[in-house]
Design a protein around this motif. Structure first.
Motif, PDB file in Angstrom:
ATOM      1  N   GLY B  12       0.859  -1.176   0.000  1.00  0.00           N
ATOM      2  CA  GLY B  12       0.000   0.000   0.000  1.00  0.00           C
ATOM      3  C   GLY B  12       0.897   1.229   0.000  1.00  0.00           C
ATOM      4  O   GLY B  12       2.116   1.113  -0.190  1.00  0.00           O
ATOM      5  N   ARG B  34      -0.307  -9.242  -1.199  1.00  0.00           N
ATOM      6  CA  ARG B  34      -1.220 -10.367  -1.411  1.00  0.00           C
ATOM      7  C   ARG B  34      -2.038 -10.228  -2.693  1.00  0.00           C
ATOM      8  O   ARG B  34      -2.484 -11.220  -3.265  1.00  0.00           O
ATOM      9  CB  ARG B  34      -2.141 -10.554  -0.203  1.00  0.00           C
ATOM     10  CG  ARG B  34      -3.190  -9.482  -0.037  1.00  0.00           C
ATOM     11  CD  ARG B  34      -3.963  -9.674   1.265  1.00  0.00           C
ATOM     12  NE  ARG B  34      -5.069  -8.734   1.357  1.00  0.00           N
ATOM     13  CZ  ARG B  34      -6.315  -8.989   0.970  1.00  0.00           C
ATOM     14  NH1 ARG B  34      -6.631 -10.160   0.491  1.00  0.00           N
ATOM     15  NH2 ARG B  34      -7.260  -8.078   1.076  1.00  0.00           N
ATOM     16  N   ASN B  42      -7.294  -2.693  -2.478  1.00  0.00           N
ATOM     17  CA  ASN B  42      -7.364  -1.485  -1.669  1.00  0.00           C
ATOM     18  C   ASN B  42      -8.488  -0.541  -2.098  1.00  0.00           C
ATOM     19  O   ASN B  42      -8.762  -0.381  -3.281  1.00  0.00           O
ATOM     20  CB  ASN B  42      -6.007  -0.783  -1.678  1.00  0.00           C
ATOM     21  CG  ASN B  42      -4.914  -1.705  -1.133  1.00  0.00           C
ATOM     22  OD1 ASN B  42      -5.226  -2.721  -0.508  1.00  0.00           O
ATOM     23  ND2 ASN B  42      -3.667  -1.376  -1.373  1.00  0.00           N
ATOM     24  N   LEU B 127       0.269 -14.083   0.094  1.00  0.00           N
ATOM     25  CA  LEU B 127      -0.274 -13.686   1.393  1.00  0.00           C
ATOM     26  C   LEU B 127       0.699 -14.081   2.507  1.00  0.00           C
ATOM     27  O   LEU B 127       1.045 -15.253   2.645  1.00  0.00           O
ATOM     28  CB  LEU B 127      -1.618 -14.393   1.618  1.00  0.00           C
ATOM     29  CG  LEU B 127      -2.318 -14.101   2.949  1.00  0.00           C
ATOM     30  CD1 LEU B 127      -2.880 -12.681   2.962  1.00  0.00           C
ATOM     31  CD2 LEU B 127      -3.439 -15.110   3.214  1.00  0.00           C
ATOM     32  N   TYR B 223     -16.804  12.207  -4.295  1.00  0.00           N
ATOM     33  CA  TYR B 223     -15.625  12.730  -4.986  1.00  0.00           C
ATOM     34  C   TYR B 223     -15.770  12.520  -6.492  1.00  0.00           C
ATOM     35  O   TYR B 223     -16.254  11.474  -6.941  1.00  0.00           O
ATOM     36  CB  TYR B 223     -14.361  12.007  -4.493  1.00  0.00           C
ATOM     37  CG  TYR B 223     -14.023  12.240  -3.024  1.00  0.00           C
ATOM     38  CD1 TYR B 223     -14.730  13.147  -2.245  1.00  0.00           C
ATOM     39  CD2 TYR B 223     -12.983  11.548  -2.418  1.00  0.00           C
ATOM     40  CE1 TYR B 223     -14.418  13.351  -0.910  1.00  0.00           C
ATOM     41  CE2 TYR B 223     -12.657  11.751  -1.080  1.00  0.00           C
ATOM     42  CZ  TYR B 223     -13.390  12.656  -0.331  1.00  0.00           C
ATOM     43  OH  TYR B 223     -13.062  12.853   0.985  1.00  0.00           O
ATOM     44  N   GLY B 297       2.073   2.942   8.610  1.00  0.00           N
ATOM     45  CA  GLY B 297       0.790   3.053   7.912  1.00  0.00           C
ATOM     46  C   GLY B 297      -0.376   2.683   8.811  1.00  0.00           C
ATOM     47  O   GLY B 297      -0.312   2.806  10.040  1.00  0.00           O
ATOM     48  N   TRP B 307     -10.957  10.286   7.522  1.00  0.00           N
ATOM     49  CA  TRP B 307     -10.569   9.093   6.776  1.00  0.00           C
ATOM     50  C   TRP B 307      -9.271   9.300   5.989  1.00  0.00           C
ATOM     51  O   TRP B 307      -9.000   8.591   5.051  1.00  0.00           O
ATOM     52  CB  TRP B 307     -11.680   8.713   5.800  1.00  0.00           C
ATOM     53  CG  TRP B 307     -12.193   9.907   5.070  1.00  0.00           C
ATOM     54  CD1 TRP B 307     -11.692  10.441   3.933  1.00  0.00           C
ATOM     55  CD2 TRP B 307     -13.285  10.736   5.459  1.00  0.00           C
ATOM     56  NE1 TRP B 307     -12.395  11.554   3.596  1.00  0.00           N
ATOM     57  CE2 TRP B 307     -13.378  11.756   4.508  1.00  0.00           C
ATOM     58  CE3 TRP B 307     -14.189  10.706   6.535  1.00  0.00           C
ATOM     59  CZ2 TRP B 307     -14.357  12.760   4.602  1.00  0.00           C
ATOM     60  CZ3 TRP B 307     -15.145  11.703   6.608  1.00  0.00           C
ATOM     61  CH2 TRP B 307     -15.227  12.704   5.659  1.00  0.00           C
ATOM     62  N   GLY B 309      -5.502   8.880   5.415  1.00  0.00           N
ATOM     63  CA  GLY B 309      -4.400   8.095   5.962  1.00  0.00           C
ATOM     64  C   GLY B 309      -3.296   7.805   4.976  1.00  0.00           C
ATOM     65  O   GLY B 309      -2.298   7.182   5.332  1.00  0.00           O
TER      66      GLY B 309
HETATM   67  C1  LIG Z   1     -13.474   3.747   2.528  1.00  0.00           C
HETATM   68  C2  LIG Z   1     -12.177   4.444   2.807  1.00  0.00           C
HETATM   69  C3  LIG Z   1     -11.936   5.698   2.276  1.00  0.00           C
HETATM   70  C4  LIG Z   1     -10.710   6.321   2.509  1.00  0.00           C
HETATM   71  N1  LIG Z   1     -10.466   7.530   1.919  1.00  0.00           N
HETATM   72  C5  LIG Z   1      -9.236   8.082   2.028  1.00  0.00           C
HETATM   73  C6  LIG Z   1      -8.914   9.256   1.296  1.00  0.00           C
HETATM   74  O1  LIG Z   1      -9.740   9.778   0.542  1.00  0.00           O
HETATM   75  N2  LIG Z   1      -7.666   9.790   1.444  1.00  0.00           N
HETATM   76  C7  LIG Z   1      -6.730   9.214   2.258  1.00  0.00           C
HETATM   77  O2  LIG Z   1      -5.620   9.742   2.357  1.00  0.00           O
HETATM   78  N3  LIG Z   1      -7.012   8.097   2.960  1.00  0.00           N
HETATM   79  C8  LIG Z   1      -8.234   7.510   2.848  1.00  0.00           C
HETATM   80  N4  LIG Z   1      -8.521   6.349   3.535  1.00  0.00           N
HETATM   81  C9  LIG Z   1      -7.517   5.793   4.448  1.00  0.00           C
HETATM   82  C10 LIG Z   1      -6.442   5.077   3.663  1.00  0.00           C
HETATM   83  O3  LIG Z   1      -7.014   4.187   2.749  1.00  0.00           O
HETATM   84  C11 LIG Z   1      -5.515   4.295   4.583  1.00  0.00           C
HETATM   85  O4  LIG Z   1      -5.099   5.086   5.633  1.00  0.00           O
HETATM   86  C12 LIG Z   1      -4.287   3.858   3.795  1.00  0.00           C
HETATM   87  O5  LIG Z   1      -4.668   2.938   2.820  1.00  0.00           O
HETATM   88  C13 LIG Z   1      -3.231   3.260   4.667  1.00  0.00           C
HETATM   89  O6  LIG Z   1      -2.168   2.831   3.855  1.00  0.00           O
HETATM   90  P1  LIG Z   1      -1.338   1.537   4.217  1.00  0.00           P
HETATM   91  O7  LIG Z   1      -0.301   1.393   3.176  1.00  0.00           O
HETATM   92  O8  LIG Z   1      -0.924   1.601   5.616  1.00  0.00           O
HETATM   93  O9  LIG Z   1      -2.403   0.341   4.171  1.00  0.00           O
HETATM   94  P2  LIG Z   1      -3.205  -0.267   2.939  1.00  0.00           P
HETATM   95  O10 LIG Z   1      -3.453   0.741   1.919  1.00  0.00           O
HETATM   96  O11 LIG Z   1      -4.345  -1.003   3.517  1.00  0.00           O
HETATM   97  O12 LIG Z   1      -2.173  -1.314   2.328  1.00  0.00           O
HETATM   98  C14 LIG Z   1      -1.920  -2.541   2.919  1.00  0.00           C
HETATM   99  C15 LIG Z   1      -1.425  -3.468   1.828  1.00  0.00           C
HETATM  100  O13 LIG Z   1      -0.998  -4.678   2.399  1.00  0.00           O
HETATM  101  C16 LIG Z   1      -1.533  -5.766   1.693  1.00  0.00           C
HETATM  102  N5  LIG Z   1      -1.645  -6.849   2.667  1.00  0.00           N
HETATM  103  C17 LIG Z   1      -2.426  -6.885   3.769  1.00  0.00           C
HETATM  104  N6  LIG Z   1      -2.218  -8.010   4.461  1.00  0.00           N
HETATM  105  C18 LIG Z   1      -1.272  -8.707   3.793  1.00  0.00           C
HETATM  106  C19 LIG Z   1      -0.622  -9.950   4.029  1.00  0.00           C
HETATM  107  N7  LIG Z   1      -0.917 -10.692   5.086  1.00  0.00           N
HETATM  108  N8  LIG Z   1       0.303 -10.376   3.122  1.00  0.00           N
HETATM  109  C20 LIG Z   1       0.599  -9.627   2.026  1.00  0.00           C
HETATM  110  N9  LIG Z   1       0.024  -8.437   1.773  1.00  0.00           N
HETATM  111  C21 LIG Z   1      -0.889  -7.972   2.648  1.00  0.00           C
HETATM  112  C22 LIG Z   1      -2.852  -5.261   1.170  1.00  0.00           C
HETATM  113  O14 LIG Z   1      -3.294  -5.991   0.049  1.00  0.00           O
HETATM  114  C23 LIG Z   1      -2.514  -3.818   0.838  1.00  0.00           C
HETATM  115  O15 LIG Z   1      -2.026  -3.662  -0.453  1.00  0.00           O
HETATM  116  C24 LIG Z   1      -9.740   5.699   3.313  1.00  0.00           C
HETATM  117  C25 LIG Z   1      -9.983   4.433   3.846  1.00  0.00           C
HETATM  118  C26 LIG Z   1     -11.187   3.793   3.588  1.00  0.00           C
HETATM  119  C27 LIG Z   1     -11.406   2.422   4.131  1.00  0.00           C
END
Ligand SMILES: Cc1cc2nc3c(=O)[nH]c(=O)nc-3n(C[C@H](O)[C@H](O)[C@H](O)COP(=O)(O)OP(=O)(O)OC[C@H]3O[C@@H](n4cnc5c(N)ncnc54)[C@H](O)[C@@H]3O)c2cc1C
Ligand code: SF4
Ligand code: SF4
Lengths: 96, 445
Positions: B12, B34, B42, B127, B223, B297, B307, B309
């Motif tokens: 992500g 995964r 996502n 995964l 949006y 993250g 929301w 992040g």
């Molecule tokens: C409905 C909704 C709307 C949102 N709108 C916004 C917005 O407009 N603007 C904004 O800035 N934020 C927004 N957010 C928040 C934002 O999506 C999250 O804060 C952000 O995605 C966090 O990034 P990350 O990389 O930590 O996690 P994620 O984006 O969740 O990435 C995690 C990654 O890890 C992978 N993964 C998970 N478990 C495993 C595993 N066991 N093995 C291998 N891979 C794995 C997943 O497939 C994913 O690709 C929104 C969230 C939601 C739910």
């Protein structure tokens, strides 16, 4: 609030899935008979949990899973064994 | 068994940012995702605040898969047939944009390829099922039957993080979890621009509260993408669990509301999605690392209130990379060596963001969810009363602004012991207001 019923099958027909032969979520259905008010039925955004009145048992359909994880938090009887699908399987969002 | 310097779990925004920073410094990094492609799994609304990204990929505006520059923002409040909207347009945002709408599916994929270009190895469609441990210390990951050893594992695996759970760092606080359900609704670009009052290629983000989720303190976002509108409805997971809120039906109510209907009528459903997120403030920054493991993250709770992040997720990924680099210099990756992560975070605005997010989230959880319905009703009541009084000209008494504002916006939230004295004070102020206004009227007209 008006009673507007979404057509969930129509909605899910717009979602791409690579379906695994193996279920990634399993439900210990023997616990569901006792369960009230069965929060999984209303909680799952894909309506994967339904109640079969004729058989008086829970029906669960992992194929339409959006992988949100809501169900893992709502079950009061700890009947849902939740996990993501195996790598590469499951929902494939194109406009997420 | 294979061994690398660092495994980053999850491609992500946080994981890819971390892998980019590590690979650029020559650290042998494997990024495990995964999804068959990064982004496949996502979901976000999604508005990208691009400043952090600009620091990682200068000029990203030209190459990233973005939809519309979003310089037109609205906040609104809905009741079943009514709405109040506050709209702000900042022209300069369109001239030199850094806020965009986009699709995570495309954006995350592009960003993960940047990690590959930097030299990280991206493993798709795998995964991570658990952590390898030796004497309690994390030494690698399990991927089904396979194992991969690493000096350090960075958990960037989002809300359902397996890394944080297995490392014993996970904080279960569903009261701060929100479930978001989203529809991507297709419309021709010109129709979007006409309905949303935008110029060609311009975009907007509209955030609102109230109907049809005012009873549980939910929210929604609308949006604009280039040729589709993303509508997202959020409700607390606890409300879905305890009040049996059915978001599928609430979504239909939202789309049938006159405000939404005017914007998305005759559109075609392109995709239906759902994902959970957490309000910030769930985790503590000195519980984001342990022997051989770090979290960033969403897995580390780096969400602002509301929301947003993605930018904070990216920045925490960069900082996790910095901590790994610092630990590498000492040759140790135990909790003591990795505790520099905390200090590095404190050199940024992230702890301040988390503090504010926690306060905001506390307010939402403890107060706003209970009072939102009443507050919304009062707000509309106030608007109706003041308009009706001032167009009928029947009442010689001046409009009782103090009394009305108190009754409508404050009275319900005052603690019992304060209610009587405050009521009395407002009564006195109200009479003073009336006397003063009448005096001004007589002297002016
Ligand atoms: C409905 C909704 C709307 C949102 N709108 C916004 C917005 O407009 N603007 C904004 O800035 N934020 C927004 N957010 C928040 C934002 O999506 C999250 O804060 C952000 O995605 C966090 O990034 P990350 O990389 O930590 O996690 P994620 O984006 O969740 O990435 C995690 C990654 O890890 C992978 N993964 C998970 N478990 C495993 C595993 N066991 N093995 C291998 N891979 C794995 C997943 O497939 C994913 O690709 C929104 C969230 C939601 C739910
Ligand atoms: S909430 Fe749990 S126990 Fe109750 S019906 Fe659903 S799966 Fe069964
Ligand atoms: S993860 Fe979400 S979509 Fe899948 S079954 Fe559970 S609630 Fe339904």
């Amino acid at each position: 609030m008006a009673d507007r019923k979404p057509d969930i099958d129509e909605k899910l027909s717009h979602v791409a899935f690579d379906i695994d032969a193996e279920a990634h979520i399993t439900v210990k259905k023997e616990r569901c008979g006792e369960c009230r008010p069965r929060p999984c039925l209303s909680a799952c955004p894909a309506e994967n949990y339904t109640w079969n009145e004729a058989k008086d048992e829970l029906l669960f359909n992992y194929e339409g899973c959006l992988e949100c994880g809501t169900c893992r938090f709502v079950c009061p009887l700890d009947a849902i064994e939740w996990s993501y699908p195996r790598g590469g399987f499951g929902v494939r969002y194109r406009y997420g | 068994m294979d061994k690398v310097d660092c495994v980053v779990v999850g491609a992500g925004p946080a994981g890819s940012a971390c892998a980019i920073a590590l690979a650029r410094k020559g650290i042998k990094t494997v990024l495990v995702e995964r999804g068959g492609n990064a982004g496949d799994k996502n979901v976000a609304s999604f508005v990208l605040f691009g400043d952090v990204l600009g620091g990682i990929i200068p000029g990203y505006q030209k190459e990233a898969p973005l939809e519309r520059a979003a310089g037109d923002n609205s906040f609104m409040c809905l009741r079943e047939k009514d709405f109040i909207e506050f709209r702000a347009r900042l022209g300069s945002y369109f001239e030199n944009p850094s806020i965009f709408t986009a699709y995570r599916s495309r954006f995350d994929r592009w960003f993960s390829e940047k990690a590959e270009e930097a030299g990280a190895e991206l493993v798709r469609g795998q995964l991570v099922t658990g952590l390898l441990k030796e004497n309690g210390r994390v030494v690698g990951i399990r991927v089904g039957e396979d194992e991969l050893l690493a000096d350090v594992v960075v958990g960037a695996d989002g809300i359902h993080s397996v890394v944080s759970r297995e490392a014993g760092l996970y904080v279960d606080d569903t009261s701060r979890y929100m479930i978001g359900v989203k529809e991507v609704l297709e419309l021709p670009p010109e129709v979007i621009e006409e309905r949303f009052l935008l110029g060609p290629g311009e975009g907007c983000v509209r955030d609102g509260w109230g109907y049809p989720v005012s009873d549980v303190g939910g929210l929604f976002t609308i949006y604009t993408n280039m040729d589709a509108v993303s509508v997202c409805l959020f409700a607390p997971v606890d409300a879905v669990k305890e009040a049996r809120v059915n978001l599928r039906e609430r979504f239909e109510d939202l789309k049938a509301h006159p405000y939404l209907h005017a914007l998305v009528r005759d559109s075609k459903l392109r995709e239906y999605e759902a994902h959970i997120l957490a309000d910030g403030g769930r985790m503590k920054v000195d519980r984001l690392y342990d022997d051989g493991v770090l979290l960033c993250g969403e897995a580390g709770g780096f969400n602002s209130g509301m929301w947003i992040g993605v930018p904070s997720g990216m920045l925490s990924g960069l900082k996790a990379a910095e901590a790994v680099l610092r630990a590498k210099r000492t040759g140790r990756y135990d909790a003591a060596a990795l505790s520099c992560y905390r200090d590095i975070l404190f050199e940024t605005g992230l702890p301040r963001m988390l503090y504010n997010a926690k306060r905001y989230s506390d307010f939402i959880v403890n107060s706003a969810r209970k009072h939102m319905e009443g507050f919304t009703d009062n707000l509309f009541g106030l608007l109706e009363d003041s308009i009706m009084q001032e167009v009928a000209f029947q009442d010689p008494e001046p409009f009782p602004a103090i009394e009305t504002a108190y009754a409508g916006l404050v009275a319900d939230y005052v603690p019992a012991w304060l209610a009587r004295p405050l009521r009395a004070l407002v009564g006195v102020l109200g009479r003073l207001e009336s006397w003063w206004t009448k005096r001004r009227i007589r002297r002016t007209v």
